[in-house]
Write an enzyme that holds these catalytic residues in place. Sequence first.
Site, PDB file in Angstrom:
ATOM      1  N   GLN A  80       0.804  -1.220   0.000  1.00 37.25           N
ATOM      2  CA  GLN A  80       0.000   0.000   0.000  1.00 37.25           C
ATOM      3  C   GLN A  80       0.839   1.272   0.000  1.00 37.25           C
ATOM      4  O   GLN A  80       2.028   1.244   0.323  1.00 37.25           O
ATOM      5  CB  GLN A  80      -0.912   0.022   1.227  1.00 37.25           C
ATOM      6  CG  GLN A  80      -2.102  -0.909   1.150  1.00 37.25           C
ATOM      7  CD  GLN A  80      -3.087  -0.612   2.255  1.00 37.25           C
ATOM      8  OE1 GLN A  80      -3.137  -1.300   3.262  1.00 37.25           O
ATOM      9  NE2 GLN A  80      -3.877   0.435   2.075  1.00 37.25           N
ATOM     10  N   HIS A  81       0.183   2.376  -0.360  1.00 37.12           N
ATOM     11  CA  HIS A  81       0.668   3.749  -0.158  1.00 37.12           C
ATOM     12  C   HIS A  81       1.799   4.198  -1.082  1.00 37.12           C
ATOM     13  O   HIS A  81       2.128   5.382  -1.100  1.00 37.12           O
ATOM     14  CB  HIS A  81       1.128   3.974   1.290  1.00 37.12           C
ATOM     15  CG  HIS A  81       0.193   3.501   2.335  1.00 37.12           C
ATOM     16  ND1 HIS A  81      -1.130   3.906   2.399  1.00 37.12           N
ATOM     17  CD2 HIS A  81       0.375   2.645   3.378  1.00 37.12           C
ATOM     18  CE1 HIS A  81      -1.701   3.327   3.445  1.00 37.12           C
ATOM     19  NE2 HIS A  81      -0.820   2.565   4.056  1.00 37.12           N
ATOM     20  N   ASP A 241      -2.167  -4.954  -0.219  1.00 36.28           N
ATOM     21  CA  ASP A 241      -1.836  -6.258   0.365  1.00 36.28           C
ATOM     22  C   ASP A 241      -2.676  -6.570   1.596  1.00 36.28           C
ATOM     23  O   ASP A 241      -3.047  -7.728   1.831  1.00 36.28           O
ATOM     24  CB  ASP A 241      -0.347  -6.357   0.685  1.00 36.28           C
ATOM     25  CG  ASP A 241       0.190  -5.181   1.507  1.00 36.28           C
ATOM     26  OD1 ASP A 241      -0.599  -4.287   1.866  1.00 36.28           O
ATOM     27  OD2 ASP A 241       1.402  -5.161   1.775  1.00 36.28           O
TER      28      ASP A 241
END
Length: 494
Positions: A80-81, A241
């Site tokens: 992520q991110h 994820d």
Amino acid sequence: MYLGVDCGTQGTKVVVLDAEQKRVIAQGYSEHELISATNGRREQEPKWWIEAFLTAFQQAVKSSGIQACDIKAIGVSGQQHGLVVLDKKGDVIRPAKLWCDTETAPQNQQLLDALGGDKGSIDAVGLVIATGYTASKLLWLKQNEPENFSRIAHILLPHDYLNYWLTGNCVAEFGDASGTGFMDVRTRQWSTKVLDKIDGRLVATLPNLIEAHKSAGGIRPELAKTLGLNENVLVSSGGGDNMMGAIGTGNIAAGVVTISLGTSGTLYAYSDKPPILDHALVASFCSSSNGWLPLICTMNLTGVMNQFRGLFSLDIPQMNEAIANTAIGAEGITTLPFLSGERVPALPDANGSILGLNSNNFTVGNILRSAMEGTTFGLRYGMDLLRQSGIKSTELRLIGGGAKSPLWRQMIADVMNTKVVCPELPEAAAVGAAIQAQWCHASHLGKDISLLDLCEKYISIDDSSSVSPISNNVAEYESAYQRYRSHLSVLFPE
């Protein structure tokens, strides 16, 4: 056959899920490099993800004994991110800044201040933006690399980028997009309120948002030919994820909490409505099952344990034996394991500490135990916040490398005072991506198959992994945890 891909920080995994046998029949793996610096920089070249996917894909298909043309759909899970920026030609402009990058902490604070603090952030996007989210990375790029910033034509997350490479389409899915810090998690719309604080033109660079059961598109014909795939292979929406890990552990209904023991530690639970935010550290993300996924993330887990055991040149069995032969509480030693800063609690600039050492307790076993307890207490800190937000847990489902340790499973059960189990299928995020791929494929064909039905079909619990809390241990760990909280409040007062 359905393919699940998990592009994580350390490497990319590919699994082949056989719908008839209801199991994973093969998997492949390839490691990633990491660009790091002492200022908190953590980056990767997106091309490394593609190279790792190709290696893992070939491994998985070869070991499965199937033909690549038997694969019907592909689902991608990604860390992520992360920020991937493309120019007008669709080329990557610079390395991707990752979820664990803390170089952007000043920019995150600037954004929070511009929004009016925690309350202003909640009003804008339904959560409090944190260092590590994508938003601060964009502001960092504007302030530090203005030429690169000016070239941005497309903003993607890591899993979005892999979907783009597979299909040629720039799209984003609600779950992963909710971790950017510029999507309103309540309305599931991009928020101009945050992006306008960075640069108003960025709104035009965002991908279209799609629901979890929709597809990102069909695979590119030239890529299908290269990989030996059928040209009608579908690529599902995919997700972050953690969102894929929720599907891969059957965490798509109330009552289950998933804990991932990986490089980072995460705790999350399903909600069918936007959670009421009672604490700024609870991230009220969307799920990749068209619901919500209130989540807590700690940045220091298995990576810390690897560094500690490496210090004493021990392998994992030797480390576990040393810890098992020491008493709960490590004879008064407490480790605050903030080697990479920390997100929960919000301490991006923190360093780690080993406290309470004396000539009597200064042993390898005690130091190792204090490190494992310290990382576990960080998870407990997050679990308390989830419970305060109304999440009820009858069962904790553990995934990730740390879940393989019986010692750590029992410690978590005792510290959380809750039963702990592990799913039978390995690699929950990759499995979740494969299950979502089948769901998406069925939806595309007009078949009425629910994600819950598919999870019930594939997800089962490994009974041999089940552990329950031991009452005496619960009390001893509670005492050690309160000592951890006391040290935390002294060194890092709120």
